[in-house]
Design a protein around this motif. Structure first.
Motif, mmCIF file in Angstrom:
data_model
loop_
_atom_site.group_PDB
_atom_site.id
_atom_site.type_symbol
_atom_site.label_atom_id
_atom_site.label_comp_id
_atom_site.label_asym_id
_atom_site.label_seq_id
_atom_site.Cartn_x
_atom_site.Cartn_y
_atom_site.Cartn_z
ATOM 1 N N LEU A 1 -5.944 17.623 -12.849
ATOM 2 C CA LEU A 1 -6.201 16.460 -11.861
ATOM 3 C C LEU A 1 -7.590 16.463 -11.462
ATOM 4 N N ASP A 2 -8.293 15.228 -11.496
ATOM 5 C CA ASP A 2 -9.458 15.207 -10.532
ATOM 6 C C ASP A 2 -8.783 15.032 -9.009
ATOM 7 N N THR A 3 -8.809 15.925 -8.244
ATOM 8 C CA THR A 3 -8.471 15.925 -6.722
ATOM 9 C C THR A 3 -9.413 15.655 -5.735
ATOM 10 N N ASP A 4 -10.513 15.118 -6.426
ATOM 11 C CA ASP A 4 -11.470 14.717 -5.219
ATOM 12 C C ASP A 4 -11.435 13.234 -4.900
ATOM 13 N N PHE A 5 -10.674 13.175 -3.906
ATOM 14 C CA PHE A 5 -10.311 11.659 -3.288
ATOM 15 C C PHE A 5 -11.112 11.381 -2.132
ATOM 16 N N GLN A 6 -12.375 11.811 -2.340
ATOM 17 C CA GLN A 6 -13.038 11.448 -0.933
ATOM 18 C C GLN A 6 -13.330 10.035 -0.824
ATOM 19 N N THR A 7 -13.187 9.195 0.444
ATOM 20 C CA THR A 7 -13.673 8.009 0.518
ATOM 21 C C THR A 7 -14.321 7.926 1.797
ATOM 22 N N PRO A 8 -15.152 7.033 2.143
ATOM 23 C CA PRO A 8 -15.879 6.097 0.948
ATOM 24 C C PRO A 8 -16.768 6.867 0.346
ATOM 25 N N VAL A 9 -16.923 6.541 -1.009
ATOM 26 C CA VAL A 9 -17.781 7.395 -1.888
ATOM 27 C C VAL A 9 -18.466 6.296 -3.114
ATOM 28 N N LEU B 1 -5.910 4.441 -6.632
ATOM 29 C CA LEU B 1 -4.808 3.909 -7.221
ATOM 30 C C LEU B 1 -4.156 4.999 -8.114
ATOM 31 N N TRP B 2 -4.952 5.787 -8.933
ATOM 32 C CA TRP B 2 -4.612 6.545 -10.144
ATOM 33 C C TRP B 2 -5.532 7.785 -10.173
ATOM 34 N N PRO B 3 -5.033 8.881 -10.015
ATOM 35 C CA PRO B 3 -6.056 10.148 -10.134
ATOM 36 C C PRO B 3 -6.511 10.173 -11.703
ATOM 37 N N GLY B 4 -7.750 10.805 -11.648
ATOM 38 C CA GLY B 4 -8.332 11.133 -13.042
ATOM 39 C C GLY B 4 -7.735 12.147 -13.636
ATOM 40 N N LEU B 5 -8.101 12.432 -15.031
ATOM 41 C CA LEU B 5 -7.840 13.594 -15.502
ATOM 42 C C LEU B 5 -8.997 14.325 -16.163
ATOM 43 N N HIS B 6 -9.292 15.457 -16.097
ATOM 44 C CA HIS B 6 -10.206 16.277 -16.540
ATOM 45 C C HIS B 6 -9.788 17.380 -17.486
ATOM 46 N N LEU B 7 -10.593 17.904 -18.497
ATOM 47 C CA LEU B 7 -10.454 18.933 -19.383
ATOM 48 C C LEU B 7 -11.912 19.913 -19.389
ATOM 49 N N GLN C 1 0.657 -1.278 -0.053
ATOM 50 C CA GLN C 1 -0.102 0.087 0.118
ATOM 51 C C GLN C 1 0.908 1.219 -0.114
ATOM 52 N N LEU C 2 1.975 1.515 0.672
ATOM 53 C CA LEU C 2 2.840 2.224 0.776
ATOM 54 C C LEU C 2 3.390 2.673 -0.577
ATOM 55 N N LYS C 3 3.812 1.650 -1.295
ATOM 56 C CA LYS C 3 4.264 1.810 -2.608
ATOM 57 C C LYS C 3 3.245 2.503 -3.742
ATOM 58 N N SER C 4 2.234 2.301 -3.500
ATOM 59 C CA SER C 4 1.170 2.589 -4.422
ATOM 60 C C SER C 4 0.957 3.974 -3.944
ATOM 61 N N LYS C 5 0.785 4.168 -2.580
ATOM 62 C CA LYS C 5 0.568 5.562 -2.197
ATOM 63 C C LYS C 5 1.791 6.658 -2.768
ATOM 64 N N ILE C 6 2.916 6.196 -2.583
ATOM 65 C CA ILE C 6 4.075 6.921 -3.266
ATOM 66 C C ILE C 6 3.988 7.428 -4.779
ATOM 67 N N LEU C 7 3.508 6.352 -5.461
ATOM 68 C CA LEU C 7 3.639 6.437 -6.990
ATOM 69 C C LEU C 7 2.236 7.492 -7.330
ATOM 70 N N PHE C 8 1.331 7.292 -6.383
ATOM 71 C CA PHE C 8 0.116 8.314 -6.493
ATOM 72 C C PHE C 8 0.536 9.763 -6.139
ATOM 73 N N SER C 9 1.138 9.784 -5.051
ATOM 74 C CA SER C 9 1.415 11.134 -4.548
ATOM 75 C C SER C 9 2.447 11.824 -5.445
ATOM 76 N N VAL C 10 3.398 11.177 -6.268
ATOM 77 C CA VAL C 10 4.215 11.616 -7.287
ATOM 78 C C VAL C 10 3.399 12.448 -8.369
ATOM 79 N N VAL C 11 2.231 11.838 -8.823
ATOM 80 C CA VAL C 11 1.631 12.375 -9.988
ATOM 81 C C VAL C 11 0.918 13.486 -9.342
ATOM 82 N N VAL C 12 0.089 13.786 -8.260
ATOM 83 C CA VAL C 12 -0.610 14.803 -7.530
ATOM 84 C C VAL C 12 0.654 15.797 -7.225
#
Length: 508
Positions: free
Chosen positions: A455-463, A487-493, A343-354
């Motif tokens: 980026l879609d920064t709405d990371f609310q959980t649970p939803v 695991l991966w943020p969405g992208l908006h235009l 879980q930590l590794k996934s969070k690291i890679l996720f955080s890098v994108v944000v």
């Protein structure tokens, strides 16, 4: 050859009665003189075009694509104008175009078949739905092929079959222990089926010692059987069933492709599916384009340029998830301190994108302010200033491959390492450094588009999962629609989701 040429010259000079026009079209088509055949077909009236369409060798014309595109376009346009729908297999034209887009690397192909794609869509609008469904099936099959990765087990990541074996062995041991314990406690006897022992009257007459002993016996058996480690068999079976279904879907898609043309079984399945999906996508884009993407001289119009630019931007972002992230995750697995911290590794890679998007947006605004300062722009909201801003962003986007982003990359990496100071291995990790560089480059390109991607920064959980902005990871619980993690943020235009967030669903 001379005889065929003589026939074509004679047909060009023939009268224009419906029967002779059709004969001329057939002769010219056999000689692959498709342009002249289209001109001849144009002379047919609305009353005779349906009969002529039924007599035309459509298979021959389809095989002649893209060279026969003008003739087929003329045929469908005249049928549309006449309001008639003869019994011809127009669908084969669609799949031949898909085949061409999937197998040919011809930059002029869109030019050659654009008008035909619009004509056949107008002739039978349902083709758009058919293509969309086929492309969706192909994409789902491709995604399913990638869902056969490692599973989380009590010992860490392992193959599904190994996890099943370990789980079944745990069940066998637990069941043997429970059987042995039932015999030791004499809870099962030869006369246990007599109802008198479980009668309501007898149960209400039990004494304190009897209830206490019953509790101890039942708790002993429950402790053996009701272990957390024994609760994983059902999810493993469900995962196995999902993988079986995924492979069935992939092979079904291959069988559909085989109906259209021979398939080399030595080519990877995913490559075949992706090429055909690309063909469906290319044809759908032509059908949806409001105007011709290029004129007869081959010049591209603005709509196609914008479309290509948008597709390239989204594909860059998708490549981070499907290519850069798995490579980085595999490299981080080799670090002893992070080996079991999934879980930590996934969070690291996720955080890098944000962090990369946030940092790149900050640098973009700084550069725009510097340009305004040099040019003495005091009112940034007036129209000329907005035009200057857009042109500056376009330049920053065009120079994204060479623009110096060392400061941005170092800033993102420092933020991650400072947050996780106890993991010193991150500071020296070449894999993390490379991943940060790839993400930052892509983020820089995306935030400098006009309009910029967000980026879609709405990371609310649970939803509750939303199909228009979330896609479920293959390891998630498919029986639940509650999003538990990202695991991966969405992208908006412009507030429209162009790439869905990858989420983990499950119950509490």
């Amino acid at each position: 050859m001379r005889e065929c040429g003589d026939r074509i010259r004679r047909e060009r000079a023939s009268p224009s009665s419906p029967r002779l026009v059709l004969r001329r079209v057939l002769v010219l088509s056999e000689g692959r003189q498709f342009r002249e055949a289209a001109q001849a077909l144009q002379k047919l009236g609305a009353s005779s075009i349906a009969a002529a369409a039924s007599d035309l060798p459509l298979d021959l014309l389809v095989e002649g694509l893209p060279h026969s595109a003008q003739l087929l376009e003329t045929l469908f346009n005249k049928l549309i104008a006449s309001g008639q729908r003869p019994n011809i297999n127009a669908e084969q034209v669609v799949w031949q175009l898909v085949k061409l887009f999937s197998s040919l690397d011809d930059p002029t192909l869109k030019t050659k078949v654009f008008r035909l794609s619009k004509a056949i869509l107008e002739y039978q609008p349902d083709f758009h739905r058919l293509l969309t469904q086929r492309r969706k099936s192909l994409d789902q099959a491709i995604q399913g092929l990638g869902s056969h990765g490692l599973m989380q087990d009590a010992s860490g990541l392992t193959h599904l079959h190994s996890a099943l074996k370990n789980e079944l062995l745990r069940h066998i041991d637990a069941y043997k222990t429970a059987l042995h314990r039932l015999d030791e406690l004499h809870l099962v006897s030869s006369d246990s089926k007599k109802p008198v022992d479980a009668s309501h009257q007898r149960l209400l007459n039990l004494h304190h010692h009897d209830v206490q002993q019953r509790l101890i016996d039942n708790k002993t058996i429950l402790t053996i059987l009701d272990k957390q480690a024994l609760q994983q068999l059902r999810p493993l079976i469900e995962t196995l069933a999902t993988r079986v279904q995924n492979d069935k879907e992939a092979l079904f898609c291959i069988s559909q492709i085989k109906k259209l043309h021979p398939v080399d079984e030595q080519i990877p399945v995913a490559k075949l599916l992706m090429s055909f999906s690309k063909g469906c996508g290319a044809l759908l884009e032509l059908m949806q384009a409001p105007e011709s993407p290029c004129n007869s001289e081959g010049y591209h119009s603005e709509p196609e340029s914008d479309c290509d630019s948008g597709r390239d931007a989204v594909e860059r972002y998708a490549a981070l998830y499907y290519q850069s992230r798995p490579r980085a995750l595999e490299a981080l697995d080799s670090l002893p301190d992070l080996m079991h911290a999934t879980q930590l590794k996934s969070k690291i890679l996720f955080s890098v994108v944000v962090l990369a998007f946030r940092t790149c947006k900050s640098i973009r605004e700084q550069k725009i302010r510097e340009v305004f300062h040099v040019l003495k722009v005091d009112h940034p909201r007036i129209a000329p200033a907005q035009s200057l801003r857009e042109e500056t962003m376009r330049y920053l986007s065009a120079s994204s491959d060479t623009f110096p982003l060392d400061d941005a990359e170092n800033q993102v990496r420092s933020l991650v390492c400072d947050t996780l100071r106890e993991y010193k291995c991150l500071e020296e990790s070449a894999a993390l450094k490379g991943y940060v560089r790839e993400v930052t480059r892509a983020a820089w390109y995306l935030v400098n588009q006009v309009p910029p991607y967000e980026l879609d920064t709405d990371f609310q959980t649970p939803v509750r999962m939303q199909s228009n902005k979330h896609q479920r990871h293959h390891s998630a619980d498919r029986t639940s629609d509650m999003v538990r993690s990202y695991l991966w943020p969405g992208l908006h235009l412009q507030n429209i989701c162009v790439y869905k967030a990858v989420v983990i669903t499950g119950t509490t």
